[in-house]
Scaffold this motif. Structure first.
Motif, mmCIF file in Angstrom:
data_model
loop_
_atom_site.group_PDB
_atom_site.id
_atom_site.type_symbol
_atom_site.label_atom_id
_atom_site.label_comp_id
_atom_site.label_asym_id
_atom_site.label_seq_id
_atom_site.Cartn_x
_atom_site.Cartn_y
_atom_site.Cartn_z
ATOM 1 N N UNK A 112 76.696 -0.608 42.581
ATOM 2 C CA UNK A 112 76.503 -0.436 43.704
ATOM 3 C C UNK A 112 76.035 0.822 44.700
ATOM 4 N N UNK A 113 75.119 1.496 45.438
ATOM 5 C CA UNK A 113 74.826 2.048 45.935
ATOM 6 C C UNK A 113 74.236 3.198 45.024
ATOM 7 N N UNK A 114 73.849 2.542 43.883
ATOM 8 C CA UNK A 114 72.353 4.097 43.069
ATOM 9 C C UNK A 114 71.237 3.899 43.746
ATOM 10 N N UNK A 115 70.525 4.715 43.647
ATOM 11 C CA UNK A 115 69.248 4.884 43.845
ATOM 12 C C UNK A 115 68.616 4.586 42.310
ATOM 13 N N UNK A 116 67.868 3.770 42.513
ATOM 14 C CA UNK A 116 66.749 3.161 41.439
ATOM 15 C C UNK A 116 65.576 2.923 41.006
ATOM 16 N N UNK A 117 65.255 3.970 40.690
ATOM 17 C CA UNK A 117 63.895 4.347 40.431
ATOM 18 C C UNK A 117 63.446 3.351 39.499
ATOM 19 N N UNK A 118 61.835 2.766 39.745
ATOM 20 C CA UNK A 118 60.907 2.692 38.965
ATOM 21 C C UNK A 118 59.281 2.972 38.144
ATOM 22 N N UNK A 119 58.796 3.235 37.510
ATOM 23 C CA UNK A 119 58.206 3.792 36.825
ATOM 24 C C UNK A 119 57.433 3.049 36.285
ATOM 25 N N UNK A 120 56.198 3.316 36.975
ATOM 26 C CA UNK A 120 55.222 2.664 37.398
ATOM 27 C C UNK A 120 54.459 2.750 35.984
ATOM 28 N N UNK A 167 51.139 7.109 42.843
ATOM 29 C CA UNK A 167 52.457 7.929 43.050
ATOM 30 C C UNK A 167 53.130 7.357 40.988
ATOM 31 N N UNK A 168 53.606 8.243 40.174
ATOM 32 C CA UNK A 168 54.553 8.312 38.822
ATOM 33 C C UNK A 168 55.283 6.942 39.207
ATOM 34 N N UNK A 169 55.916 6.695 40.365
ATOM 35 C CA UNK A 169 57.308 6.286 40.395
ATOM 36 C C UNK A 169 57.559 5.152 41.684
ATOM 37 N N UNK A 170 57.713 3.866 42.220
ATOM 38 C CA UNK A 170 57.780 3.451 42.777
ATOM 39 C C UNK A 170 58.784 3.685 44.468
ATOM 40 N N UNK A 171 58.648 3.394 45.045
ATOM 41 C CA UNK A 171 59.729 3.626 46.527
ATOM 42 C C UNK A 171 60.647 3.505 46.185
#
Length: 91
Positions: free
Chosen positions: A23-31, A2-6
């Protein structure tokens, strides 16, 4: 792969690398962004599997899976280390 982590969720207001994260933000990390960052890796666009060899205290970490399961045969303990300048982290 997948291009992003969970997705993760920020549990406090914080600032990382001059970016404010509420606070409460969803954070996506690009692999791809993590694995091909030229500020971190020499020859960042070359496939070098040795970058990902997992060792701790001069010993190899066993990543084999348990039979019939999609879990590791032995528990894996992560040790987080600060890598950004100290002013980036909240007190």
């Amino acid at each position: 792969m997948a291009p992003f982590n969970v997705p993760h969720m920020s549990v406090v207001d914080t600032t990382v690398g001059n970016y404010f994260i509420l606070k409460g933000s969803h954070v996506l990390l690009s692999r791809l962004g993590l694995g091909r960052n030229p500020k971190v890796w020499d020859e960042s666009n070359k496939f070098k599997p040795e970058r990902w060899s997992i060792t701790h205290n001069e010993s190899h970490i066993d990543l084999s899976e348990a039979k019939g399961d999609v879990i590791l045969a032995r528990p894996l303990v992560a040790i987080a280390k600060l890598r950004l300048p100290p002013h980036v982290y909240p007190c």
